[in-house]
Scaffold this active site. Structure first.
Site, mmCIF file in Angstrom:
data_model
loop_
_atom_site.group_PDB
_atom_site.id
_atom_site.type_symbol
_atom_site.label_atom_id
_atom_site.label_comp_id
_atom_site.label_asym_id
_atom_site.label_seq_id
_atom_site.Cartn_x
_atom_site.Cartn_y
_atom_site.Cartn_z
ATOM 1 N N GLU A 1 0.813 -1.208 0.000
ATOM 2 C CA GLU A 1 0.000 0.000 0.000
ATOM 3 C C GLU A 1 0.850 1.263 0.000
ATOM 4 O O GLU A 1 0.503 2.266 -0.629
ATOM 5 C CB GLU A 1 -0.925 -0.006 1.225
ATOM 6 C CG GLU A 1 -1.778 1.234 1.411
ATOM 7 C CD GLU A 1 -2.958 1.305 0.446
ATOM 8 O OE1 GLU A 1 -3.723 2.285 0.527
ATOM 9 O OE2 GLU A 1 -3.110 0.397 -0.398
ATOM 10 N N THR B 1 -11.972 9.543 -12.752
ATOM 11 C CA THR B 1 -11.031 8.963 -11.795
ATOM 12 C C THR B 1 -11.387 7.538 -11.398
ATOM 13 O O THR B 1 -10.542 6.830 -10.847
ATOM 14 C CB THR B 1 -10.915 9.856 -10.541
ATOM 15 O OG1 THR B 1 -9.810 9.402 -9.746
ATOM 16 C CG2 THR B 1 -12.192 9.799 -9.711
#
Length: 228
Positions: free
Chosen positions: A104, A214
């Site tokens: 991450e 997006t």
């Protein structure tokens, strides 16, 4: 927005150039010694040497600007280089881990080469999104190779043997990683879509006719009558 309005609104082009230039000057860095390009963050007025997987989308943002010649020639070349260097770093975030899956967050402590920070993975799309844009911009086969290798590792470690669905994993640095039993909606809406589009003809989704928002939903560019 500049592309969606068929490049008819210069204010959106100008805003884009201002934002891309500011990010490139203030947040873009190279690591030592491997010269990994990345975007850090400002936290309480200080530069933070970290990049989230989420920030990997920036490569695609710069690639799209270069693709459409947003800015003068010098800017476009600078945008191409930023896009390519960040895309390579984001691929290395996958390739450097035992599972072949990116964490991450990566930390560039003191500007050194990255190390895994938060080591879980949530089926995020941002790296494969940028690799897709780099493929469309350059037609360099290495981007298809990047995409295929990432997909192979995701299929190997994220696919449930019970249901066939996919889930995130809790620790990308171990093999096999433990699955978190959660399939995010953006896995289908974004991650798989960008991987797929890297391997099909460009006219399946022509970036001269469509703009992704997006969340990877394609919006049709409105072709305006010059007298409108």
């Amino acid at each position: 927005q500049y592309l969606l309005t068929d490049k008819a609104e210069p204010k959106y082009r100008d805003a884009t150039v201002a934002a891309l230039d500011a990010l490139r000057v203030r947040l873009f860095r190279y690591s030592s010694p491997s010269h990994q390009g990345y975007f850090g963050e400002f936290v309480d007025g200080a530069f933070d040497y970290k990049m989230d997987h989420l920030a990997c989308f920036a490569s695609g943002m710069y690639a799209l600007a270069a693709m459409h010649n947003v800015g003068d020639d010098g800017r476009v070349q600078a945008y191409r280089k930023v896009a390519a260097d960040v895309a390579d770093t984001c691929y290395q975030m996958y390739d450097s881990q035992a599972s072949g899956i990116a964490p991450e967050i990566v930390d560039f402590a003191g500007g050194q080469d990255f190390r895994a920070g938060e080591a879980y993975y949530l089926l995020r799309p941002e790296a494969v999104e940028s690799i897709f844009y780099m493929w469309r911009l350059t037609k360099n086969e290495k981007y298809r190779t990047y995409q295929w290798k990432i997909f192979q590792h995701l299929k190997k470690y994220c696919k449930s043997e019970v249901t066939g669905a996919y889930s995130g994993v809790s620790m990308v640095s171990v093999v096999p990683p433990e699955q978190d039993d959660l399939m995010q909606s953006f896995w289908l809406a974004e991650t798989l879509k960008y991987i797929y589009l890297t391997f099909v003809p460009d006219d399946v989704l022509d970036l001269e006719k469509w703009v992704f928002n997006t969340e990877a939903h394609p919006l049709k560019i409105r072709r305006r009558d010059p007298l409108d």
